[in-house]
Design a protein around this motif. Structure first.
Motif, short mmCIF file in Angstrom:
data_model
loop_
_atom_site.label_atom_id
_atom_site.label_comp_id
_atom_site.label_asym_id
_atom_site.label_seq_id
_atom_site.Cartn_x
_atom_site.Cartn_y
_atom_site.Cartn_z
N MET B 1 0.84 -1.20 0.00
CA MET B 1 0.00 0.00 0.00
C MET B 1 0.87 1.25 0.00
O MET B 1 0.70 2.15 -0.83
N ARG B 2 1.83 1.30 0.93
CA ARG B 2 2.70 2.47 1.01
C ARG B 2 3.47 2.66 -0.29
O ARG B 2 3.67 3.77 -0.77
N ALA B 3 3.91 1.53 -0.87
CA ALA B 3 4.68 1.59 -2.13
C ALA B 3 3.82 2.20 -3.23
O ALA B 3 4.29 3.02 -4.02
N ALA B 4 2.55 1.79 -3.25
CA ALA B 4 1.65 2.29 -4.29
C ALA B 4 1.48 3.80 -4.16
O ALA B 4 1.52 4.54 -5.14
N VAL B 5 1.32 4.27 -2.92
CA VAL B 5 1.16 5.71 -2.69
C VAL B 5 2.43 6.44 -3.11
O VAL B 5 2.40 7.46 -3.79
N ARG B 6 3.56 5.87 -2.70
CA ARG B 6 4.85 6.46 -3.05
C ARG B 6 5.00 6.59 -4.55
O ARG B 6 5.52 7.57 -5.07
N HIS B 7 4.50 5.56 -5.25
CA HIS B 7 4.63 5.56 -6.71
C HIS B 7 3.69 6.60 -7.34
O HIS B 7 4.04 7.26 -8.31
N ALA B 8 2.50 6.72 -6.75
CA ALA B 8 1.50 7.61 -7.34
C ALA B 8 1.74 9.07 -6.96
O ALA B 8 1.26 9.97 -7.64
N LEU B 9 2.48 9.29 -5.90
CA LEU B 9 2.63 10.63 -5.37
C LEU B 9 3.16 11.65 -6.39
O LEU B 9 2.57 12.74 -6.54
N PRO B 10 4.23 11.33 -7.13
CA PRO B 10 4.71 12.32 -8.11
C PRO B 10 3.65 12.71 -9.12
O PRO B 10 3.52 13.88 -9.48
N MET B 11 2.86 11.72 -9.58
CA MET B 11 1.83 12.02 -10.57
C MET B 11 0.77 12.94 -9.96
O MET B 11 0.29 13.87 -10.61
N ILE B 12 0.41 12.65 -8.70
CA ILE B 12 -0.61 13.48 -8.04
C ILE B 12 -0.06 14.90 -7.87
O ILE B 12 -0.75 15.88 -8.18
N ALA B 13 1.19 14.99 -7.44
CA ALA B 13 1.81 16.30 -7.25
C ALA B 13 1.86 17.06 -8.57
O ALA B 13 1.58 18.26 -8.65
N MET B 14 2.19 16.35 -9.63
CA MET B 14 2.29 16.96 -10.95
C MET B 14 0.93 17.49 -11.40
O MET B 14 0.83 18.61 -11.90
N THR B 15 -0.11 16.67 -11.19
CA THR B 15 -1.46 17.10 -11.55
C THR B 15 -1.84 18.34 -10.76
O THR B 15 -2.38 19.31 -11.31
N ALA B 16 -1.53 18.32 -9.47
CA ALA B 16 -1.82 19.48 -8.63
C ALA B 16 -1.06 20.69 -9.15
O ALA B 16 -1.59 21.81 -9.20
N GLY B 17 0.20 20.46 -9.57
CA GLY B 17 1.02 21.55 -10.11
C GLY B 17 0.39 22.15 -11.35
O GLY B 17 0.37 23.37 -11.53
N VAL B 18 -0.14 21.28 -12.21
CA VAL B 18 -0.78 21.73 -13.45
C VAL B 18 -1.96 22.65 -13.12
O VAL B 18 -2.09 23.74 -13.67
N VAL B 19 -2.79 22.20 -12.19
CA VAL B 19 -3.97 22.99 -11.81
C VAL B 19 -3.53 24.29 -11.15
O VAL B 19 -4.04 25.37 -11.47
N ALA B 20 -2.53 24.18 -10.27
CA ALA B 20 -2.06 25.37 -9.56
C ALA B 20 -1.53 26.41 -10.54
O ALA B 20 -1.83 27.60 -10.43
N LEU B 21 -0.77 25.94 -11.52
CA LEU B 21 -0.19 26.86 -12.51
C LEU B 21 -1.30 27.60 -13.26
O LEU B 21 -1.22 28.81 -13.47
N GLN B 22 -2.35 26.83 -13.62
CA GLN B 22 -3.46 27.46 -14.34
C GLN B 22 -4.12 28.53 -13.47
O GLN B 22 -4.42 29.63 -13.94
N LEU B 23 -4.31 28.18 -12.17
CA LEU B 23 -4.97 29.14 -11.28
C LEU B 23 -4.12 30.39 -11.10
O LEU B 23 -4.63 31.51 -11.12
N VAL B 24 -2.80 30.18 -10.97
CA VAL B 24 -1.90 31.33 -10.80
C VAL B 24 -1.95 32.22 -12.03
O VAL B 24 -2.09 33.44 -11.94
N ILE B 25 -1.85 31.58 -13.22
CA ILE B 25 -1.86 32.36 -14.46
C ILE B 25 -3.17 33.12 -14.61
O ILE B 25 -3.20 34.30 -14.96
N SER B 26 -4.29 32.45 -14.29
CA SER B 26 -5.59 33.11 -14.42
C SER B 26 -5.72 34.24 -13.41
O SER B 26 -6.21 35.31 -13.73
N ALA B 27 -5.25 33.99 -12.19
CA ALA B 27 -5.36 35.01 -11.15
C ALA B 27 -4.52 36.23 -11.52
O ALA B 27 -4.92 37.37 -11.25
N ALA B 28 -3.37 35.99 -12.15
CA ALA B 28 -2.50 37.10 -12.54
C ALA B 28 -2.96 37.73 -13.85
O ALA B 28 -2.32 38.64 -14.36
#
Lengths: 392, 364
Positions: B1-28
């Motif tokens: 279970m922990r291994a699976a989370v560890r493996h998925a974490l970068p992808m989740i972070a990346m997806t969050a980064g994508v959304v965050a970038l869009q929000l920052v660009i739109s806000a600015a």
């Protein structure tokens, strides 16, 4: 684990760096008095099309300074937003969008090549952004898009001038050689379409690679057809090579070039062999020999003098196209009395008798080039200089 | 279970980064960044695909510009060639009903019937896959730099053919490529009011490629591929079918390039021969090298940043020079990619905290 975090940090850092670039706040249409009027320009200052784009970019910079020194437009200074496309369409698309959405320019002048212009024609039309192209192809203004104009003379007019001169010289059997670029192909098509009308037979037609360094093979084939003249339609460096190779092969028939020959560098490269070459060109190249009462004399002489003093190189047709585009925009802004894009577009379309380097422009809703046959003169090379051709 | 989370974490972070970038660009209120961002994302997909061939299979390809152009041009030709005059009206109607054909009128009101973007996209992928297979099959059975030579030749041929045929519009390329409607409200096009949607389309595509490549390189196939990179003889001795694996990696990467080409062509509304220029292929190759070769994250980061800045015209007339200079610096200072370089710097500063853990961390 750590690697992707760091990659992301680095990435956002770079993005932040990009965003704090010398960006000026976009000027809205309700811009205050004294705020600069922004004119966009896309030219291939580098890359394979730089012989077109570099003189154009220099011209645009020089004219911006001149206009500002004279008090600007509508009492406001002019700011040139120039981007180097390197001649690639995807950069032209990126920069065109930038100029439209971000820099909020009043109009865009350029690009220098037909390929780039066609890639952004629809974008500018959809965004209602006046585009004054400095590229030759007729498809830019045919069919007419209401916001798209162009300053160089039409290919068909250049071809007609060549054939008219041939009729005067009693030439009826010719060979055509053309480069494999868009310009060469468009010219070849125009020559083939117009030849029957002038009673001229194209006995041989050859296409060569635009980067070829020797053309004796195809010229030998053309020579075998006993032609009375050769027409070459291409851009540098082949224009000089054709002349040299013809001399080497002992072909003493006249050589005609397209209106793309209008840069003295091609004559220099051709040397002795370039003597007697005939081509249709704008009057900018022979401004010194124009009569003083010719309407184009004064503005052309002024541009030539300013350009040559400033950049220490001879003025060329391609810088002239940018001069025309820039001055047309400036004139339209003055006439419209506003920087509203639609008003500027309307002003360009109704511009009459505008004197430029390419000729005297008379725009209309049907004609977004505005030049007629009179825009060209038949020019020739004598003693390493361009001069007006007169029948011997 | 922990291994699976560890493996998925970068992808989740990346997806969050994508959304965050869009929000920052739109806000600015800087939505216009998305135009170049989307273009850079598509070029980055080519670089990531090339990373698989270079970093993992240890082969050099100088033809990825050619594959990109092949994909883009196939889509462009099939979606702009007017079939209205060639087909009978009944045939047109039938084809349109099954979604293969798309009739409309052009900007000037003339009737226009072309293939729909979907079948054109599939055709582009199939064609590119087939070409890559034919090209790679003989070249990859040999040891050494035969693939580099074959792909260099291929790239040059594509470039010359694009410049020389009326079919591809000579030096002018193809324009008037229609928008591509993926689903209701989701359209690949450069229209101004469609920027955020296109940002998410491109990011979605990139995330998919990232997920796919991470899984592939982490799998048995990926380990086998890396063994080829380290020593082909040893890999063979261990029973790895090296020609087949290399060919698979090459074809996958070519198809990814073609897919990116197809998307970008719809986004830009056209394509020109400069996409197939040899310089373009060299650029992709150097971006992989600067990212740290067998480092998909590095390739992605470096490519995204540099391509974005270049497309925004930040480097002006010095584009090629700055690009080249930056790459030289990155390759000489941080040969394993800038990410790893920063990590090494941090590790040196805090030797007691991380040294053992970082050294033991497997290089994925």
């Amino acid at each position: 684990m750590k690697r992707w975090t760091l990659t992301m940090t680095l990435l956002s850092g770079l993005l932040a760096l990009a965003s704090c670039r010398r960006d000026t706040p976009p000027a809205g249409p309700e811009a205050a008095v004294g705020e600069p009027i922004r004119i966009g320009a896309l030219f291939a200052e580098t890359g394979p099309a730089s012989f077109l784009g570099a003189p154009a970019a220099r011209t645009a910079r020089m004219l911006t300074e001149q206009i500002n020194a004279e008090g600007g437009l509508l009492g406001r200074p002019v700011e040139l937003v120039l981007r180097d496309t390197g001649g690639s369409p995807e950069r032209a698309v990126s920069f065109a969008r930038q100029l439209i959405e971000e820099e909020r320019v009043v109009a865009i002048i350029g690009p220098s090549t037909s390929g780039e212009t066609m890639q952004i024609k629809d974008i500018c039309q959809a965004a209602h952004m006046p585009l004054i192209s400095c590229a030759a192809a007729e498809v830019i203004v045919n069919p007419v898009a209401s916001y798209v104009f162009k300053t160089p003379q039409k290919d068909s007019q250049a071809a007609a001038w060549i054939f008219k001169t041939m009729n005067e010289m009693n030439i009826s059997r010719i060979g055509v050689v053309s480069g494999n670029t868009g310009f060469g192909n468009a010219g070849k098509a125009q020559l083939e379409a117009l030849a029957p009308e002038f009673g001229i037979e194209i006995a041989a037609s050859e296409i060569y690679d635009s980067r070829a360094t020797d053309l004796t093979d195809i010229l030998t084939k053309v020579r075998g057809q006993n032609v009375q003249a050769v027409v070459n339609w291409s851009i540098v460096p082949a224009q000089a090579i054709v002349a040299r190779n013809m001399r080497q092969l002992g072909m003493d028939v006249p050589l005609f070039q397209s209106h793309g020959y209008g840069n003295i560098k091609y004559v220099e490269q051709g040397g002795e062999a370039a003597e007697g070459t005939l081509f249709p060109g704008g009057r900018l190249l022979i401004v010194d020999t124009l009569p003083d009462d010719h309407p184009q004399k004064a503005p052309l002489a002024a541009y030539k003098k300013a350009y040559e003093e400033r950049f220490n190189e001879e003025v060329s047709t391609f810088g002239g196209h940018a001069y025309d585009a820039f001055m047309i925009v400036a004139e339209a802004i003055r006439k419209a009395g506003s920087t509203e894009r639609s008003a500027v577009r309307d002003a360009i379309e109704s511009l009459q008798g505008f004197v430029g380097t390419g000729g005297i422009f008379n725009f209309s809703p049907e004609d977004h080039n505005g030049l007629d046959m009179d825009a060209f003169e038949m020019l020739t090379v004598r003693n390493g200089r361009f001069e007006k051709y007169s029948k011997p | 279970m922990r291994a699976a989370v560890r493996h998925a974490l970068p992808m989740i972070a990346m997806t969050a980064g994508v959304v965050a970038l869009q929000l920052v660009i739109s806000a600015a209120d800087r939505q216009f960044y998305m135009t170049q961002l989307v273009m850079a994302l598509y070029y980055t997909i080519v670089v990531m695909g090339l990373c698989l061939v270079m970093g993992y299979a240890g082969q050099v390809s100088l033809g990825h510009g050619g594959f990109f152009a092949l994909g883009g041009y196939t889509s462009a030709i099939l979606t702009t060639r007017n079939l209205a005059a060639h087909l009978r009206p009944e045939t047109l109607q039938t084809l349109e009903r099954i979604g293969l054909l798309w009739s409309r009128t052009d900007l000037y009101g003339a009737p226009l019937a072309t293939l729909a973007p979907w079948p054109a996209f599939v055709a582009a992928l199939l064609l590119t896959g087939a070409v890559a297979l034919i090209l790679g099959f003989p070249a990859l059975r040999l040891k050494g730099h035969y693939l580099a030579m074959a792909t260099l030749g291929f790239g040059l041929i594509v470039y010359r053919m694009l410049l020389g045929s009326a079919f591809t519009g000579y030096a002018d390329g193809i324009t008037g490529v229609p928008p591509w409607r993926l689903a209701p409200g989701v359209t690949v096009s450069g229209a101004m009011d469609n920027r955020i949607v296109n940002y998410y389309i491109a990011c979605g595509f990139l995330l998919f490629v990232l997920w796919f490549l991470r899984n592939l390189t982490g799998s048995r196939h990926g380990r086998a591929l890396r063994s080829i990179h380290d020593s082909e003889t040893a890999a063979k001795a261990m029973g790895v079918n090296t020609p087949r694996l290399k060919l698979q990696a090459f074809v996958i990467s070519a198809v990814l390039a073609a897919a990116a080409g197809s998307f970008l062509t719809h986004f830009n509304g056209g394509i020109g021969p400069s996409e197939a220029d040899a310089m373009k292929s060299v650029r992709y190759l150097t971006l992989v090298a600067a990212g740290g070769m067998a480092n998909i994250w590095g390739a992605m980061g470096v490519s995204l940043a540099l391509t974005f800045l270049s497309l925004r015209g930040v480097f002006g007339v010095y584009d090629h020079a700055v690009f080249g200079g930056l790459l030289i610096v990155i390759v000489s200072v941080a040969p394993n990619g800038p990410g790893r370089w920063v990590a090494d710097l941090l590790r040196r500063r805090r030797p007691t905290v991380r040294s053992s853990g970082a050294a033991a961390e497997p290089a994925t």
